[in-house]
Design a protein around this motif. Sequence first.
Motif, PDB file in Angstrom:
ATOM      1  N   PRO A 242       0.841  -1.197   0.000  1.00  0.00           N
ATOM      2  CA  PRO A 242       0.000   0.000   0.000  1.00  0.00           C
ATOM      3  C   PRO A 242       0.875   1.245   0.000  1.00  0.00           C
ATOM      4  O   PRO A 242       2.086   1.167   0.243  1.00  0.00           O
ATOM      5  CB  PRO A 242      -0.795  -0.139   1.304  1.00  0.00           C
ATOM      6  N   VAL A 243       0.288   2.374  -0.275  1.00  0.00           N
ATOM      7  CA  VAL A 243       1.056   3.619  -0.403  1.00  0.00           C
ATOM      8  C   VAL A 243       1.917   3.858   0.828  1.00  0.00           C
ATOM      9  O   VAL A 243       3.068   4.312   0.716  1.00  0.00           O
ATOM     10  CB  VAL A 243       0.104   4.813  -0.646  1.00  0.00           C
ATOM     11  N   GLU A 244       1.414   3.530   1.999  1.00  0.00           N
ATOM     12  CA  GLU A 244       2.181   3.793   3.224  1.00  0.00           C
ATOM     13  C   GLU A 244       3.399   2.866   3.364  1.00  0.00           C
ATOM     14  O   GLU A 244       4.264   3.098   4.216  1.00  0.00           O
ATOM     15  CB  GLU A 244       1.288   3.683   4.459  1.00  0.00           C
ATOM     16  N   ALA A 245       3.508   1.846   2.507  1.00  0.00           N
ATOM     17  CA  ALA A 245       4.679   0.959   2.531  1.00  0.00           C
ATOM     18  C   ALA A 245       5.824   1.496   1.691  1.00  0.00           C
ATOM     19  O   ALA A 245       6.954   1.011   1.783  1.00  0.00           O
ATOM     20  CB  ALA A 245       4.296  -0.427   2.028  1.00  0.00           C
ATOM     21  N   MET A 246       5.546   2.502   0.857  1.00  0.00           N
ATOM     22  CA  MET A 246       6.571   3.030  -0.041  1.00  0.00           C
ATOM     23  C   MET A 246       7.735   3.640   0.736  1.00  0.00           C
ATOM     24  O   MET A 246       7.539   4.284   1.751  1.00  0.00           O
ATOM     25  CB  MET A 246       5.967   4.103  -0.959  1.00  0.00           C
ATOM     26  N   ASP A 247       8.925   3.435   0.224  1.00  0.00           N
ATOM     27  CA  ASP A 247      10.092   4.147   0.719  1.00  0.00           C
ATOM     28  C   ASP A 247      10.917   4.571  -0.496  1.00  0.00           C
ATOM     29  O   ASP A 247      10.480   5.443  -1.248  1.00  0.00           O
ATOM     30  CB  ASP A 247      10.895   3.307   1.704  1.00  0.00           C
ATOM     31  N   MET A 248      12.053   3.948  -0.751  1.00  0.00           N
ATOM     32  CA  MET A 248      12.820   4.294  -1.937  1.00  0.00           C
ATOM     33  C   MET A 248      12.221   3.706  -3.222  1.00  0.00           C
ATOM     34  O   MET A 248      12.530   4.151  -4.320  1.00  0.00           O
ATOM     35  CB  MET A 248      14.272   3.837  -1.778  1.00  0.00           C
ATOM     36  N   THR A 249      11.390   2.665  -3.075  1.00  0.00           N
ATOM     37  CA  THR A 249      10.623   2.140  -4.198  1.00  0.00           C
ATOM     38  C   THR A 249       9.152   2.114  -3.807  1.00  0.00           C
ATOM     39  O   THR A 249       8.804   2.185  -2.633  1.00  0.00           O
ATOM     40  CB  THR A 249      11.057   0.710  -4.589  1.00  0.00           C
ATOM     41  N   TYR A 250       8.287   1.989  -4.830  1.00  0.00           N
ATOM     42  CA  TYR A 250       6.860   1.894  -4.538  1.00  0.00           C
ATOM     43  C   TYR A 250       6.343   0.476  -4.681  1.00  0.00           C
ATOM     44  O   TYR A 250       5.211   0.191  -4.273  1.00  0.00           O
ATOM     45  CB  TYR A 250       6.049   2.863  -5.411  1.00  0.00           C
ATOM     46  N   ASP A 251       7.170  -0.430  -5.261  1.00  0.00           N
ATOM     47  CA  ASP A 251       6.711  -1.802  -5.486  1.00  0.00           C
ATOM     48  C   ASP A 251       7.810  -2.834  -5.272  1.00  0.00           C
ATOM     49  O   ASP A 251       7.704  -3.962  -5.728  1.00  0.00           O
ATOM     50  CB  ASP A 251       6.151  -1.939  -6.902  1.00  0.00           C
ATOM     51  N   GLY A 252       8.860  -2.438  -4.577  1.00  0.00           N
ATOM     52  CA  GLY A 252       9.988  -3.332  -4.331  1.00  0.00           C
ATOM     53  C   GLY A 252      11.084  -3.242  -5.365  1.00  0.00           C
ATOM     54  O   GLY A 252      12.215  -3.671  -5.118  1.00  0.00           O
ATOM     55  N   LEU A 253      10.776  -2.675  -6.535  1.00  0.00           N
ATOM     56  CA  LEU A 253      11.732  -2.593  -7.639  1.00  0.00           C
ATOM     57  C   LEU A 253      11.856  -1.188  -8.214  1.00  0.00           C
ATOM     58  O   LEU A 253      12.959  -0.661  -8.349  1.00  0.00           O
ATOM     59  CB  LEU A 253      11.309  -3.561  -8.750  1.00  0.00           C
ATOM     60  N   HIS A 254      10.735  -0.592  -8.568  1.00  0.00           N
ATOM     61  CA  HIS A 254      10.763   0.707  -9.251  1.00  0.00           C
ATOM     62  C   HIS A 254      10.815   1.856  -8.235  1.00  0.00           C
ATOM     63  O   HIS A 254      10.062   1.843  -7.249  1.00  0.00           O
ATOM     64  CB  HIS A 254       9.534   0.866 -10.145  1.00  0.00           C
ATOM     65  N   PRO A 255      11.667   2.848  -8.486  1.00  0.00           N
ATOM     66  CA  PRO A 255      11.813   3.937  -7.520  1.00  0.00           C
ATOM     67  C   PRO A 255      10.524   4.731  -7.321  1.00  0.00           C
ATOM     68  O   PRO A 255       9.742   4.940  -8.252  1.00  0.00           O
ATOM     69  CB  PRO A 255      12.899   4.827  -8.151  1.00  0.00           C
ATOM     70  N   SER A 256      10.340   5.174  -6.104  1.00  0.00           N
ATOM     71  CA  SER A 256       9.343   6.192  -5.782  1.00  0.00           C
ATOM     72  C   SER A 256       9.952   7.556  -6.128  1.00  0.00           C
ATOM     73  O   SER A 256      11.099   7.635  -6.583  1.00  0.00           O
ATOM     74  CB  SER A 256       9.032   6.126  -4.289  1.00  0.00           C
ATOM     75  N   ASP A 257       9.204   8.619  -5.908  1.00  0.00           N
ATOM     76  CA  ASP A 257       9.787   9.952  -6.085  1.00  0.00           C
ATOM     77  C   ASP A 257      11.055  10.091  -5.240  1.00  0.00           C
ATOM     78  O   ASP A 257      12.054  10.673  -5.679  1.00  0.00           O
ATOM     79  CB  ASP A 257       8.789  11.037  -5.678  1.00  0.00           C
ATOM     80  N   LYS A 258      11.005   9.566  -4.038  1.00  0.00           N
ATOM     81  CA  LYS A 258      12.154   9.636  -3.124  1.00  0.00           C
ATOM     82  C   LYS A 258      13.358   8.912  -3.707  1.00  0.00           C
ATOM     83  O   LYS A 258      14.496   9.414  -3.651  1.00  0.00           O
ATOM     84  CB  LYS A 258      11.744   9.012  -1.784  1.00  0.00           C
ATOM     85  N   GLY A 259      13.142   7.739  -4.293  1.00  0.00           N
ATOM     86  CA  GLY A 259      14.231   7.006  -4.924  1.00  0.00           C
ATOM     87  C   GLY A 259      14.743   7.696  -6.167  1.00  0.00           C
ATOM     88  O   GLY A 259      15.963   7.757  -6.408  1.00  0.00           O
ATOM     89  N   TYR A 260      13.829   8.222  -6.982  1.00  0.00           N
ATOM     90  CA  TYR A 260      14.245   8.945  -8.184  1.00  0.00           C
ATOM     91  C   TYR A 260      15.075  10.182  -7.827  1.00  0.00           C
ATOM     92  O   TYR A 260      15.991  10.563  -8.560  1.00  0.00           O
ATOM     93  CB  TYR A 260      13.027   9.363  -9.001  1.00  0.00           C
ATOM     94  N   GLU A 261      14.761  10.811  -6.717  1.00  0.00           N
ATOM     95  CA  GLU A 261      15.540  11.984  -6.295  1.00  0.00           C
ATOM     96  C   GLU A 261      16.991  11.608  -6.023  1.00  0.00           C
ATOM     97  O   GLU A 261      17.913  12.372  -6.340  1.00  0.00           O
ATOM     98  CB  GLU A 261      14.912  12.608  -5.049  1.00  0.00           C
ATOM     99  N   VAL A 262      17.220  10.432  -5.445  1.00  0.00           N
ATOM    100  CA  VAL A 262      18.598   9.974  -5.209  1.00  0.00           C
ATOM    101  C   VAL A 262      19.312   9.752  -6.537  1.00  0.00           C
ATOM    102  O   VAL A 262      20.448  10.196  -6.733  1.00  0.00           O
ATOM    103  CB  VAL A 262      18.606   8.674  -4.376  1.00  0.00           C
ATOM    104  N   ILE A 263      18.654   9.075  -7.474  1.00  0.00           N
ATOM    105  CA  ILE A 263      19.261   8.819  -8.781  1.00  0.00           C
ATOM    106  C   ILE A 263      19.553  10.139  -9.481  1.00  0.00           C
ATOM    107  O   ILE A 263      20.643  10.343 -10.045  1.00  0.00           O
ATOM    108  CB  ILE A 263      18.334   7.942  -9.638  1.00  0.00           C
ATOM    109  N   ALA A 264      18.593  11.061  -9.452  1.00  0.00           N
ATOM    110  CA  ALA A 264      18.786  12.351 -10.106  1.00  0.00           C
ATOM    111  C   ALA A 264      19.957  13.110  -9.504  1.00  0.00           C
ATOM    112  O   ALA A 264      20.762  13.720 -10.229  1.00  0.00           O
ATOM    113  CB  ALA A 264      17.504  13.185 -10.006  1.00  0.00           C
ATOM    114  N   LYS A 265      20.076  13.080  -8.186  1.00  0.00           N
ATOM    115  CA  LYS A 265      21.186  13.789  -7.534  1.00  0.00           C
ATOM    116  C   LYS A 265      22.530  13.227  -7.975  1.00  0.00           C
ATOM    117  O   LYS A 265      23.477  13.988  -8.229  1.00  0.00           O
ATOM    118  CB  LYS A 265      21.054  13.704  -6.015  1.00  0.00           C
ATOM    119  N   ARG A 266      22.637  11.912  -8.071  1.00  0.00           N
ATOM    120  CA  ARG A 266      23.903  11.318  -8.514  1.00  0.00           C
ATOM    121  C   ARG A 266      24.233  11.750  -9.946  1.00  0.00           C
ATOM    122  O   ARG A 266      25.400  12.030 -10.261  1.00  0.00           O
ATOM    123  CB  ARG A 266      23.823   9.788  -8.433  1.00  0.00           C
TER     124      ARG A 266
END
Length: 275
Positions: A242-266
């Motif tokens: 569920p949405v509240e389980a999201m952290d760096m990914t939203y489905d265990g594989l694909h980045p959430s906004d938070k995960g994409y921000e890390v990739i973008a920063k690098r």
Amino acid sequence: MNRLPLLLVIFSLITSCTPKKLSWVAIGDSITYLNEHAPETEGRITKGYMTMVTDKLQNISYFNKGYSGWTSADIVDSIDVLNIGKADIYSVFLGTNDWWQGRQIGTFSDYTNNTGNGTLYGSFRLITNKLKSLNKHAHIILITPMQRVDFVQVGNLNNNAWGSYREKSGQTLAAFASAIREIGKYENFDVIDLFNDPELKIERLVKFKRLKDPVAGEYKNYTYPSFIDVPFNPETDEYPYPVEAMDMTYDGLHPSDKGYEVIAKRLIDRIKEYK
């Protein structure tokens, strides 16, 4: 007084301080593809890493060459019809599908000897050959796959896969990331090693996985790694992230906004140095 020399000096100063416009082709799989297809995540992301980069570095324009489910071999098979044009920057973000689909990594000699499209090393040689032929002066960035926990696709629970904590076809995802780093070192390419990025470590990918307790039969939030051996039935169980389980990914594989921000920063840290 002749003002022309002064105007030329001012113009020169202005143009020398203006960042050069740079074009960027991002080659990848679904993690790249989703940049233009956020609605397919049912609202779990708002933008991908390319948009985040160009929001910060406004002298960069990008072209999305991400294809959901593709391996490096798939890119090679279609590379002459993908309209990958001449660009100043190319990024290659592949490997997680190669691992899951059981492709062989091969050996570094497959890369150096250009042995063809039969292994990851061989496929990457053909990809980098193509990019060099398009612009021998281009910056090439290799991005290793991220670690992953159990993937379950939003809207299609039957599309699921275990995480990188376990081998697939006798190979680890870590070995695929290592091969990509080795290629980058050999070619003197920039490498962004997401697999070993401390902000994307496996414990941070999801907050929990919601599964039925095998004994009690009631739903429970399991954190990593306690959910690894808890069964999931896509025919009868609810979506486990569920949405509240999201952290760096939203489905265990694909980045959430938070995960994409890390990739973008690098990427921003590398690209902003390019002239």
